[in-house]
Scaffold this motif. Structure first.
Motif, PDB file in Angstrom:
ATOM      1  N   TRP A  45       0.870  -1.174   0.000  1.00 33.31           N
ATOM      2  CA  TRP A  45       0.000   0.000   0.000  1.00 33.31           C
ATOM      3  C   TRP A  45       0.903   1.220   0.000  1.00 33.31           C
ATOM      4  O   TRP A  45       1.965   1.215   0.612  1.00 33.31           O
ATOM      5  N   ARG A  46       0.471   2.281  -0.690  1.00 26.44           N
ATOM      6  CA  ARG A  46       1.287   3.484  -0.782  1.00 26.44           C
ATOM      7  C   ARG A  46       0.628   4.634  -0.046  1.00 26.44           C
ATOM      8  O   ARG A  46      -0.594   4.702   0.028  1.00 26.44           O
ATOM      9  N   ASP A  56      10.434   1.693   7.940  1.00 27.95           N
ATOM     10  CA  ASP A  56      10.071   0.267   7.877  1.00 27.95           C
ATOM     11  C   ASP A  56       8.759   0.079   7.111  1.00 27.95           C
ATOM     12  O   ASP A  56       8.097  -0.943   7.238  1.00 27.95           O
ATOM     13  N   TYR A  57       8.379   1.097   6.312  1.00 21.55           N
ATOM     14  CA  TYR A  57       7.179   1.097   5.451  1.00 21.55           C
ATOM     15  C   TYR A  57       5.869   1.170   6.229  1.00 21.55           C
ATOM     16  O   TYR A  57       4.814   0.931   5.670  1.00 21.55           O
ATOM     17  N   PHE A  69      -9.507   4.890   0.903  1.00 22.19           N
ATOM     18  CA  PHE A  69      -8.590   4.269  -0.047  1.00 22.19           C
ATOM     19  C   PHE A  69      -8.945   4.716  -1.459  1.00 22.19           C
ATOM     20  O   PHE A  69     -10.098   5.004  -1.763  1.00 22.19           O
ATOM     21  N   ASP A  70      -7.942   4.772  -2.347  1.00 23.94           N
ATOM     22  CA  ASP A  70      -8.188   4.991  -3.766  1.00 23.94           C
ATOM     23  C   ASP A  70      -7.154   4.190  -4.562  1.00 23.94           C
ATOM     24  O   ASP A  70      -6.435   3.377  -3.976  1.00 23.94           O
ATOM     25  N   ARG A  74      -5.111   0.543  -3.290  1.00 20.84           N
ATOM     26  CA  ARG A  74      -3.676   0.439  -3.056  1.00 20.84           C
ATOM     27  C   ARG A  74      -3.029   1.712  -2.534  1.00 20.84           C
ATOM     28  O   ARG A  74      -1.847   1.726  -2.253  1.00 20.84           O
ATOM     29  N   ARG A  75      -3.791   2.803  -2.400  1.00 20.93           N
ATOM     30  CA  ARG A  75      -3.272   4.027  -1.810  1.00 20.93           C
ATOM     31  C   ARG A  75      -4.200   4.435  -0.685  1.00 20.93           C
ATOM     32  O   ARG A  75      -5.413   4.431  -0.844  1.00 20.93           O
ATOM     33  N   ILE A  76      -3.613   4.795   0.453  1.00 18.01           N
ATOM     34  CA  ILE A  76      -4.405   5.153   1.627  1.00 18.01           C
ATOM     35  C   ILE A  76      -4.235   6.643   1.910  1.00 18.01           C
ATOM     36  O   ILE A  76      -3.126   7.173   1.817  1.00 18.01           O
ATOM     37  N   ASN A  77      -5.349   7.312   2.181  1.00 19.54           N
ATOM     38  CA  ASN A  77      -5.379   8.750   2.424  1.00 19.54           C
ATOM     39  C   ASN A  77      -6.164   9.026   3.698  1.00 19.54           C
ATOM     40  O   ASN A  77      -6.890   8.168   4.189  1.00 19.54           O
TER      41      ASN A  77
END
Length: 83
Positions: A45-46, A56-57, A69-70, A74-77
């Motif tokens: 996830w980015r 450590d991501y 998410f969008d 795979r992307r979290i806001n």
């Protein structure tokens, strides 16, 4: 004659603890600055808006707000909460 010791229970029985990775806050949940959103290996996830990433991501919130998410999840806001 060469032989091994029977049963072997004294040599076994060690295991590491689980890493507890994964999503900690889901879409629609309220978060505060510093809340961990995701623990992961690599960038599965980015980070998006109002979100930071540790070395450590680990993805964490930078503001008070609501998670969403969008990019096909795979992307979290974090949507900023209106004061």
């Amino acid at each position: 004659m060469a032989h091994k010791k029977g049963q072997g229970s004294s040599r076994n029985g060690r295991d590491s603890l689980a890493q507890r990775r994964g999503i900690k806050k889901y879409g629609g949940e309220l978060v505060h600055p510093g809340n961990i959103l995701i623990r992961q290996c690599g960038t599965k996830w980015r980070p998006g808006r109002n979100v930071g990433m540790g070395n450590d991501y680990t993805i964490f919130s930078l503001v008070d707000g609501t998670v969403y998410f969008d990019q096909k999840g795979r992307r979290i806001n974090v949507q900023v909460a209106e004061a």
